[in-house]
Motif scaffolding. Structure first.
Motif, PDB file in Angstrom:
ATOM      1  N   MET A  45       0.804  -1.219   0.000  1.00  0.00           N
ATOM      2  CA  MET A  45       0.000   0.000   0.000  1.00  0.00           C
ATOM      3  C   MET A  45       0.836   1.268   0.000  1.00  0.00           C
ATOM      4  O   MET A  45       0.296   2.381  -0.043  1.00  0.00           O
ATOM      5  CB  MET A  45      -0.962  -0.008   1.192  1.00  0.00           C
ATOM      6  N   ALA A  46       2.156   1.119   0.053  1.00  0.00           N
ATOM      7  CA  ALA A  46       3.018   2.281  -0.176  1.00  0.00           C
ATOM      8  C   ALA A  46       2.788   2.828  -1.578  1.00  0.00           C
ATOM      9  O   ALA A  46       2.967   4.023  -1.837  1.00  0.00           O
ATOM     10  CB  ALA A  46       4.482   1.890   0.011  1.00  0.00           C
ATOM     11  N   ASP A  47       2.365   1.951  -2.468  1.00  0.00           N
ATOM     12  CA  ASP A  47       1.957   2.341  -3.821  1.00  0.00           C
ATOM     13  C   ASP A  47       0.450   2.605  -3.799  1.00  0.00           C
ATOM     14  O   ASP A  47      -0.326   1.766  -3.346  1.00  0.00           O
ATOM     15  CB  ASP A  47       2.277   1.217  -4.802  1.00  0.00           C
ATOM     16  N   ARG A  48       0.034   3.749  -4.284  1.00  0.00           N
ATOM     17  CA  ARG A  48      -1.367   4.166  -4.218  1.00  0.00           C
ATOM     18  C   ARG A  48      -2.297   3.169  -4.910  1.00  0.00           C
ATOM     19  O   ARG A  48      -3.457   3.035  -4.525  1.00  0.00           O
ATOM     20  CB  ARG A  48      -1.522   5.549  -4.863  1.00  0.00           C
ATOM     21  N   ARG A  49      -1.817   2.446  -5.909  1.00  0.00           N
ATOM     22  CA  ARG A  49      -2.664   1.504  -6.639  1.00  0.00           C
ATOM     23  C   ARG A  49      -3.190   0.388  -5.742  1.00  0.00           C
ATOM     24  O   ARG A  49      -4.210  -0.232  -6.047  1.00  0.00           O
ATOM     25  CB  ARG A  49      -1.897   0.889  -7.810  1.00  0.00           C
ATOM     26  N   PHE A  50      -2.500   0.129  -4.656  1.00  0.00           N
ATOM     27  CA  PHE A  50      -2.885  -0.966  -3.770  1.00  0.00           C
ATOM     28  C   PHE A  50      -3.767  -0.507  -2.616  1.00  0.00           C
ATOM     29  O   PHE A  50      -4.222  -1.332  -1.827  1.00  0.00           O
ATOM     30  CB  PHE A  50      -1.634  -1.656  -3.206  1.00  0.00           C
ATOM     31  N   ARG A  51      -3.981   0.802  -2.482  1.00  0.00           N
ATOM     32  CA  ARG A  51      -4.738   1.316  -1.347  1.00  0.00           C
ATOM     33  C   ARG A  51      -6.237   1.266  -1.629  1.00  0.00           C
ATOM     34  O   ARG A  51      -6.679   1.648  -2.717  1.00  0.00           O
ATOM     35  CB  ARG A  51      -4.330   2.757  -1.045  1.00  0.00           C
ATOM     36  N   PRO A  52      -7.037   0.848  -0.646  1.00  0.00           N
ATOM     37  CA  PRO A  52      -8.506   0.803  -0.822  1.00  0.00           C
ATOM     38  C   PRO A  52      -9.127   2.185  -0.632  1.00  0.00           C
ATOM     39  O   PRO A  52      -9.885   2.429   0.305  1.00  0.00           O
ATOM     40  CB  PRO A  52      -8.949  -0.175   0.257  1.00  0.00           C
TER      41      PRO A  52
END
Length: 311
Positions: free
Chosen positions: A49-56
């Motif tokens: 989730m450090a990468d925005r693509r993985f954040r909900p």
């Protein structure tokens, strides 16, 4: 469609490891493996989730709560039930019982959609019931009298895992096939965090004393299995299942789960270093025949619809 089928089969191959992992980590317990496996799963999701693509991001609170509950109650509850089922009943019984899930999901879909007559479902359900009975009767009959209560408890644990997985499958498919379905990586990460939270609640049950007395090779084996089950059997398998749930109808995605039974039995027999007994083989074949028969029943209406649309 092809990508969804491949993703579903990969998921089955990885989730099938659930039927041997608890025994492979002895003397550490299923509780220890559950905590470690889902701790690894949640940690991997948090790091990604450090990468925005993985954040909900952008999800409604109800959707966020659903994802966390699916990860916590679904994954942790299912794994514990399946793990204890294997420890109590051996390699054959749990995969066969849990392997009836595709047909139960098909029945639920038929109750909602009425896509097949109940008369047409008589044959597949009968075959599956006979197959499950043969395997269980053979296992209980071959066991010592002292082991019979343990096997019966294993059957109950297998049934609990079956119920949990059906509930998970229905809820996950409903979310992934909704108009505002979340991205697969985000949904996987949310479930991973939920699974990690659920596993932390089990910390009082961890066998810290056994960990102190286990040999270096046993600890190393446990760490390897925890990483495999956390990264491959949880994160990657969940992502693949999200893809399958998005690209395939629930009935078809559920029927692919027959492969989990096949993989689970194969892994179990390899772990025990034996071939299935005649009764086990017959029971599994009858169950597989029943599921194939159910697939045929539920595929006929779809074909008729396609023909009518083409005409």
């Amino acid at each position: 469609m092809l990508l969804g089928i491949v993703a579903g089969l990969i998921t089955c191959a990885l989730w099938g490891l659930t039927f041997i992992a608890p025994r492979a980590v002895a003397p550490l317990t299923a509780w220890d493996l559950t905590i470690a496996r889902y701790g690894v799963f949640g940690l991997a999701c948090l790091l990604l989730m450090a990468d925005r693509r993985f954040r909900p991001v952008g999800m409604a609170p109800a959707r966020l709560l659903t994802g966390l509950l699916l990860g916590g109650a679904g994954y942790v509850g299912y794994f514990i039930s399946a793990a204890f089922a294997v420890q109590l009943a051996g390699a054959a019984v749990p995969p066969v019982i849990i392997g009836t899930m595709p047909v139960f999901l098909a029945i639920i879909a038929n109750i909602r959609d009425r896509s097949a007559s109940w008369k047409a479902l008589t044959l597949p359900l009968t075959l599956i019931a006979i197959g499950v009975t043969i395997v269980n009767a053979a296992t209980i009959g071959a066991a010592d009298v002292a082991d019979t209560p343990s096997i019966l408890r294993g059957v109950l644990a297998s049934s609990a895992a079956l119920v949990i997985w059906i509930a998970y499958g229905l809820a996950n498919a409903a979310v992934m096939r909704s108009a505002d379905a979340p991205a697969g990586l985000q949904w996987t990460g949310l479930q991973g965090i939920g699974a990690a939270i659920g596993s932390l609640l089990l910390l009082p049950l961890a066998s810290f004393d056994v960990a102190n007395t286990a040999s270096a090779s046993e600890i190393a084996s446990f760490v390897v299995w925890a990483l495999v089950m956390g990264l491959a059997g949880s994160w990657f398998a969940t992502w693949c299942w999200v893809i399958a749930s998005r690209r395939l109808p629930l009935a078809l995605a559920a029927q692919l789960m027959v492969a989990e039974t096949v993989f689970g039995l194969a892994y179990g027999f390899m772990f025990e270093g034996r071939f299935p007994s005649p009764a086990e083989a017959i029971g599994v074949i009858m169950q597989f025949a029943g599921v194939c028969s159910a697939i045929a029943v539920f595929s006929k209406p779809a074909k008729l619809v396609q023909v009518s649309q083409q005409s």
